[in-house]
Design a protein around this motif. Structure first.
Motif, PDB file in Angstrom:
ATOM      1  N   SER A  12      52.991  42.676  34.916  1.00 13.49           N
ATOM      2  CA  SER A  12      52.698  41.301  35.261  1.00 13.49           C
ATOM      3  C   SER A  12      50.929  41.502  34.669  1.00 13.49           C
ATOM      4  O   SER A  12      50.346  42.038  35.648  1.00 13.49           O
ATOM      5  CB  SER A  12      52.806  41.369  36.607  1.00 13.49           C
ATOM      6  OG  SER A  12      51.841  40.114  37.094  1.00 13.49           O
ATOM      7  N   ASP A  14      49.153  39.083  35.714  1.00 15.33           N
ATOM      8  CA  ASP A  14      48.133  38.734  36.794  1.00 15.33           C
ATOM      9  C   ASP A  14      48.112  39.983  38.030  1.00 15.33           C
ATOM     10  O   ASP A  14      47.117  40.090  38.570  1.00 15.33           O
ATOM     11  CB  ASP A  14      49.151  37.670  37.757  1.00 15.33           C
ATOM     12  CG  ASP A  14      49.078  36.492  37.034  1.00 15.33           C
ATOM     13  OD1 ASP A  14      47.974  36.045  36.343  1.00 15.33           O
ATOM     14  OD2 ASP A  14      49.920  35.580  36.931  1.00 15.33           O
ATOM     15  N   GLN A  15      49.320  40.865  38.007  1.00 16.83           N
ATOM     16  CA  GLN A  15      49.210  41.783  38.927  1.00 16.83           C
ATOM     17  C   GLN A  15      47.920  42.792  38.458  1.00 16.83           C
ATOM     18  O   GLN A  15      47.347  43.369  39.284  1.00 16.83           O
ATOM     19  CB  GLN A  15      50.380  42.389  39.140  1.00 16.83           C
ATOM     20  CG  GLN A  15      50.829  42.251  40.629  1.00 16.83           C
ATOM     21  CD  GLN A  15      52.418  42.844  40.533  1.00 16.83           C
ATOM     22  OE1 GLN A  15      52.494  43.914  40.099  1.00 16.83           O
ATOM     23  NE2 GLN A  15      53.233  42.202  41.199  1.00 16.83           N
ATOM     24  N   GLU A  18      44.494  42.151  39.232  1.00 12.90           N
ATOM     25  CA  GLU A  18      43.831  42.400  40.604  1.00 12.90           C
ATOM     26  C   GLU A  18      43.121  43.882  40.314  1.00 12.90           C
ATOM     27  O   GLU A  18      42.106  43.979  41.100  1.00 12.90           O
ATOM     28  CB  GLU A  18      44.861  42.461  41.500  1.00 12.90           C
ATOM     29  CG  GLU A  18      45.849  41.260  41.921  1.00 12.90           C
ATOM     30  CD  GLU A  18      46.892  41.401  42.636  1.00 12.90           C
ATOM     31  OE1 GLU A  18      46.951  42.357  43.400  1.00 12.90           O
ATOM     32  OE2 GLU A  18      47.680  40.431  42.822  1.00 12.90           O
TER      33      GLU A  18
END
Ligand code: ZN
Length: 130
Positions: A12, A14-15, A18
């Motif tokens: 991911s 998006d992950q 982080e």
């Protein structure tokens, strides 16, 4: 020639952001989908080079197969060359195996080829020309 980017396979984007964006403070300069590779890409400048996060968008893409076999991690190293045709010609002259015979067009319009790990000391090597 210079190191252009390191490609990292992730489940991911998006992950992964982080860590790279929110945790480490890198900026996202480009994000998009490369349809013919079946990947979503995020490019994060890191000094003179960049980190390229690669998330599969189709289950049969090369990145999806990589994740299945090896899990998340370093996927390829990309070197920028001045003359891609000349570089490809030299490598073909050495009998090295390319992943695709044709030069491809990448996410930001640059041209690239991949040299197969079996011909590059176990490293998937991307050559790009801007
Ligand atoms: Zn790449």
């Amino acid at each position: 020639m210079k190191l252009d980017h390191l490609g990292v396979a992730v489940r991911s984007v998006d992950q992964a952001l982080e860590l790279y964006r929110d945790g480490l403070g890198l900026a996202v300069r480009h994000r998009g989908v490369v349809e013919h590779e079946g990947v979503e890409v995020a490019m994060l400048p890191a000094g003179d080079a960049r980190i390229e996060l690669l998330e599969p968008t189709t289950p049969d893409s090369a990145i999806a197969r990589f994740l299945e076999k090896r899990g998340e991690g370093l996927h390829h190293i990309a070197l920028e060359v001045d003359d891609l045709e000349a570089a490809v010609g030299r490598l073909r002259g050495q009998g090295r195996r390319l992943v695709t015979e044709e030069i491809q067009i990448g996410a930001e319009g640059y041209r690239y080829v991949f040299v197969h790990p079996s011909s590059a000391g176990g490293v998937l090597l991307e050559l790009i020309e801007r």
